[in-house]
Design a protein around this motif. Structure first.
Motif, PDB file in Angstrom:
ATOM      1  N   THR A  11       0.851  -1.236  -0.083  1.00 45.40           N
ATOM      2  CA  THR A  11      -0.158   0.027  -0.006  1.00 45.40           C
ATOM      3  C   THR A  11       0.933   1.303   0.099  1.00 45.40           C
ATOM      4  O   THR A  11       1.450   1.674  -1.030  1.00 45.40           O
ATOM      5  CB  THR A  11      -1.046   0.005   1.155  1.00 45.40           C
ATOM      6  N   LEU A  12       0.945   1.892   1.255  1.00 41.51           N
ATOM      7  CA  LEU A  12       1.742   3.273   1.004  1.00 41.51           C
ATOM      8  C   LEU A  12       3.228   3.119   1.436  1.00 41.51           C
ATOM      9  O   LEU A  12       3.869   4.170   2.000  1.00 41.51           O
ATOM     10  CB  LEU A  12       1.001   4.239   2.237  1.00 41.51           C
ATOM     11  N   ILE A  13       3.611   1.657   2.073  1.00 43.59           N
ATOM     12  CA  ILE A  13       5.003   1.533   2.271  1.00 43.59           C
ATOM     13  C   ILE A  13       5.881   0.990   0.972  1.00 43.59           C
ATOM     14  O   ILE A  13       5.462  -0.018   0.583  1.00 43.59           O
ATOM     15  CB  ILE A  13       4.853   0.491   3.376  1.00 43.59           C
ATOM     16  N   ASP A  14       6.915   1.972   0.764  1.00 39.73           N
ATOM     17  CA  ASP A  14       7.725   1.440  -0.140  1.00 39.73           C
ATOM     18  C   ASP A  14       8.644   0.516   0.470  1.00 39.73           C
ATOM     19  O   ASP A  14       8.892  -0.679  -0.285  1.00 39.73           O
ATOM     20  CB  ASP A  14       8.818   2.811  -0.327  1.00 39.73           C
ATOM     21  N   ILE A  38       0.529  -1.314   8.798  1.00 40.35           N
ATOM     22  CA  ILE A  38       1.576  -2.301   9.210  1.00 40.35           C
ATOM     23  C   ILE A  38       0.805  -3.565   9.918  1.00 40.35           C
ATOM     24  O   ILE A  38       1.403  -4.707   9.696  1.00 40.35           O
ATOM     25  CB  ILE A  38       2.188  -1.563  10.290  1.00 40.35           C
ATOM     26  N   LEU A  39      -0.205  -3.227  10.516  1.00 35.00           N
ATOM     27  CA  LEU A  39      -1.044  -4.371  11.115  1.00 35.00           C
ATOM     28  C   LEU A  39      -1.648  -5.299   9.839  1.00 35.00           C
ATOM     29  O   LEU A  39      -1.626  -6.517  10.149  1.00 35.00           O
ATOM     30  CB  LEU A  39      -2.291  -3.956  12.030  1.00 35.00           C
ATOM     31  N   GLY A  40      -2.012  -4.651   8.930  1.00 35.84           N
ATOM     32  CA  GLY A  40      -2.438  -5.470   7.630  1.00 35.84           C
ATOM     33  C   GLY A  40      -1.434  -6.416   7.345  1.00 35.84           C
ATOM     34  O   GLY A  40      -1.745  -7.388   6.871  1.00 35.84           O
ATOM     35  N   LEU A  45       0.836 -12.103   7.417  1.00 37.09           N
ATOM     36  CA  LEU A  45       1.911 -13.402   7.748  1.00 37.09           C
ATOM     37  C   LEU A  45       1.039 -14.383   8.796  1.00 37.09           C
ATOM     38  O   LEU A  45       1.530 -15.413   8.800  1.00 37.09           O
ATOM     39  CB  LEU A  45       2.915 -12.641   8.628  1.00 37.09           C
ATOM     40  N   LEU A  46       0.027 -13.946   9.020  1.00 38.41           N
ATOM     41  CA  LEU A  46      -0.951 -14.837   9.972  1.00 38.41           C
ATOM     42  C   LEU A  46      -2.064 -15.581   9.306  1.00 38.41           C
ATOM     43  O   LEU A  46      -2.824 -16.314   9.968  1.00 38.41           O
ATOM     44  CB  LEU A  46      -1.609 -14.039  11.100  1.00 38.41           C
ATOM     45  N   GLY A  47      -2.061 -15.323   7.852  1.00 43.56           N
ATOM     46  CA  GLY A  47      -2.777 -16.050   6.700  1.00 43.56           C
ATOM     47  C   GLY A  47      -3.986 -15.531   6.492  1.00 43.56           C
ATOM     48  O   GLY A  47      -4.845 -16.200   5.861  1.00 43.56           O
ATOM     49  N   ASN A  48      -4.008 -14.217   6.759  1.00 49.10           N
ATOM     50  CA  ASN A  48      -5.082 -13.569   6.241  1.00 49.10           C
ATOM     51  C   ASN A  48      -5.251 -13.584   4.657  1.00 49.10           C
ATOM     52  O   ASN A  48      -4.400 -13.418   3.973  1.00 49.10           O
ATOM     53  CB  ASN A  48      -5.299 -12.023   6.834  1.00 49.10           C
ATOM     54  N   ARG A  49      -6.482 -13.142   4.289  1.00 45.19           N
ATOM     55  CA  ARG A  49      -6.739 -13.186   2.861  1.00 45.19           C
ATOM     56  C   ARG A  49      -5.973 -12.210   2.177  1.00 45.19           C
ATOM     57  O   ARG A  49      -6.004 -10.952   2.554  1.00 45.19           O
ATOM     58  CB  ARG A  49      -8.445 -12.950   2.661  1.00 45.19           C
ATOM     59  N   ALA A  50      -5.478 -12.362   1.146  1.00 46.14           N
ATOM     60  CA  ALA A  50      -4.688 -11.399   0.408  1.00 46.14           C
ATOM     61  C   ALA A  50      -5.461 -10.796  -0.624  1.00 46.14           C
ATOM     62  O   ALA A  50      -6.566 -11.427  -1.475  1.00 46.14           O
ATOM     63  CB  ALA A  50      -3.417 -11.861  -0.357  1.00 46.14           C
ATOM     64  N   ASP A  51      -5.121  -9.627  -1.322  1.00 42.46           N
ATOM     65  CA  ASP A  51      -5.702  -8.986  -2.397  1.00 42.46           C
ATOM     66  C   ASP A  51      -4.813  -8.186  -3.304  1.00 42.46           C
ATOM     67  O   ASP A  51      -3.682  -7.362  -2.757  1.00 42.46           O
ATOM     68  CB  ASP A  51      -6.702  -7.843  -2.055  1.00 42.46           C
ATOM     69  N   SER A  52      -4.614  -8.331  -4.647  1.00 44.08           N
ATOM     70  CA  SER A  52      -3.632  -7.694  -5.270  1.00 44.08           C
ATOM     71  C   SER A  52      -3.739  -6.111  -5.142  1.00 44.08           C
ATOM     72  O   SER A  52      -2.560  -5.492  -5.598  1.00 44.08           O
ATOM     73  CB  SER A  52      -3.769  -8.003  -6.485  1.00 44.08           C
TER      74      SER A  52
END
Length: 555
Positions: A11-14, A38-40, A45-52
């Motif tokens: 997202t906003l983190i380079d 950062i929490l997202g 890493l905890l297996g949450n759903r990913a979105d491109s």
């Protein structure tokens, strides 16, 4: 314990590359600075759903990687069970997302499924966000807290195995009852159909034999004529083939002494003569066997008509399939006849399984009742210093029908005042009180569960001043107990008590908005806490207040 976090193109983190310390750490920053980002990332890493869409705009791939020290947490069995190299002092978990929507997960550079990453992640980090306060409305969460304090995992596992066996037996019984009911409804019709099939004298291969015999009898005259003509041609007195062949042998035999080649011809012709005589005898015998029998033909055709009619009726094409249907009907009819015995056996099995479940559920109830006293005592002692001096906290245990977690329903009852009756904590507690209840629960549970890292996301909502400081002391105590605690906070009283302090900031660049995180030095902490106390214009009084708060934290 989380040692190191690396985030790239999220997202906003380079790029974020930061070390984390043991004990109690705090993260501060303005609203919208990127703390939730950062929490997202950690959530992935905890297996949450990913979105491109989470990939930074214009980039093809994002990477989130965390390093953990698991030396003192007993994870060897997990890694051994999944055949993954175990590096306790530097366990690496990595998640990669691509713009095409692909997601890959790795543990110590070994590709793993998302489910495996989720299983490990749940044992590494607990993220407590504000929405988790809603868990207080859920019975299973409250029961789970009691079970953790009861340390009854062995008893619970034994009960759940027994409960599954009970439900399986109950399902078998239900299916048998339905099967018997259906069978009894169709019994009379089934017996009629079975009678039809049974009376047909079905035998595998019989249909082919009947069809062949029918074909033979239908052409008996033609067959007999052909055999008769062949017999005549072979066996006619003077002009038959055998007679002529015999004379040929006799003629050649006369010259075999004077013409040696004739001997070979005689031998060969003799072999032909012998074979032909055998054939002629067989033809003669077959000719005598063929006889047209109209009554036999009628009988065969009737049997074939019956078989064809049955095949049509039962929508099959072979006698073998009819035999299969007949045998299955016979089996079902026998089951109906013996259904009472089978039903009784299964009913006894269900009762046996139910008795076992009730016995094990009783053991769970006993264990939970003992744990409830501990929960009530600890919660009261923890909530009083948090500004609820007249708190009453009770765990109500009531019976419920057997389920996957036993026969107990747990409800946390709460009252902040002596004059009001206790009600469900989720219904009567204010937002600030719920935050304090949840922190107390987490602190209590963390003592019984070896969870390396706990992250509190603004658990201080609804509190301030002295109470916030008390909450910080609880988190500090948790962090000193071989556990890493990280608190995202807007309160200076909490920020000052952290042994490490991180700040999340957002900056505008020609390339767009960027979010970054850095660890603050001692002087930077003073300035940050002073700003949290007084706002943008930092006064000398605010700076001194910040130093006092930090000094209290060090004490």
């Amino acid at each position: 314990m989380l040692k190191h976090l690396y985030i790239k193109n999220f997202t906003l983190i380079d790029q974020l590359d930061i070390e984390f310390r043991p004990g109690f750490s705090v993260i501060t920053g303005e609203t919208g600075a990127g703390k939730s980002i950062i929490l997202g990332a950690i959530g992935l890493l905890l297996g949450n759903r990913a979105d491109s869409k989470l990939i930074k705009q214009g980039e093809k791939k994002c990477t989130i990687e965390a390093h953990f020290d698991l030396s003192n947490y007993g994870f060897e069995a997990f890694f051994e069970a999944h055949d993954i190299d175990f590096e306790p002092e530097d366990t690496i978990i990595r998640r990669e997302l691509t713009a095409t929507g692909k997601s890959r997960a790795f543990i110590n550079d070994t590709p793993v499924s998302l489910q495996m990453m989720r299983t490990l992640g749940e044992q590494l980090i607990d993220i407590h966000s504000q929405h988790q306060n809603l868990l207080l409305q859920k019975d299973d969460f409250q029961l789970n807290v009691v079970d953790i304090i009861a340390q009854d995992s062995t008893e619970l596992a034994a009960y759940q195995t027994a409960f599954q066996c009970y439900k399986n037996a109950e399902k078998q019984l239900s299916e048998l009852k339905e099967q018997i009911a259906r069978a009894q409804e169709n019994e009379e019709f089934m017996r009629f159909q079975f009678g039809e099939l049974d009376s047909a004298g079905l035998t595998e291969g019989r249909q082919e034999e009947l069809e062949q015999e029918s074909e033979t009898l239908s052409h008996a005259e033609d067959i007999k004529t052909s055999f008769y003509e062949a017999d005549s041609l072979l066996n006619e007195d003077d002009n038959g083939i055998l007679s002529r062949l015999g004379r040929s042998l006799e003629s050649l035999g006369n010259i075999e002494n004077v013409y040696p080649k004739a001997q070979e011809l005689v031998q060969r012709l003799s072999s032909v003569h012998i074979e032909l005589k055998d054939i002629a005898e067989e033809i003669s015998g077959e000719s005598g066997l063929i006889d047209f029998d109209p009554s036999r033909l009628d009988s065969i055709n009737q049997q074939l008509d019956q078989l064809n009619a049955l095949e049509q009726k039962f929508h099959v094409s072979t006698e073998r399939e009819l035999i299969g249907i007949r045998d299955e009907m016979e089996k079902q009819l026998k089951n109906i006849e013996h259904s009472d015995e089978e039903l009784e056996t299964l009913e006894q099995e269900v009762k046996k399984r139910l008795d076992e479940c009730e016995k094990l559920a009783g053991k769970l109830t006993t264990s939970r009742r003992k744990a409830i006293k501990t929960v009530e005592a600890q919660m009261s002692s923890r909530l009083v210093p948090l500004g609820i001096p007249n708190v009453r906290f009770k765990v109500e245990l009531t019976a419920k029908p057997l389920s996957t977690d036993g026969a107990d329903k747990v409800q946390f009852l709460f009252s902040a005042n002596t004059s009001t009756r206790m009600e469900s904590v989720a219904q009567v507690a204010s937002g600030g009180e719920i935050a304090r209840v949840m922190l107390s629960l987490k602190a209590m549970v963390s003592g019984a569960v070896k969870l390396p890292t706990i992250i509190f996301d603004e658990i201080d909502t609804g509190v301030s001043g002295k109470i916030a400081q008390k909450m910080a002391l609880i988190m500090q105590e948790m962090g000193n107990n071989n556990r890493q605690v990280i608190s995202i906070t807007h309160l200076p009283q909490i920020a000052a008590l952290g042994s490490s302090h991180y700040k999340v900031e957002k900056e505008e660049t020609p390339e767009g908005t960027r979010s970054r995180m850095r660890e603050l030095t001692e002087e930077q902490r003073v300035a940050e806490i002073a700003q949290m106390l007084s706002g943008a214009d930092i006064s000398d009084a605010a700076l001194q207040n910040a130093r006092d708060l930090l000094g209290l934290g060090r004490k």
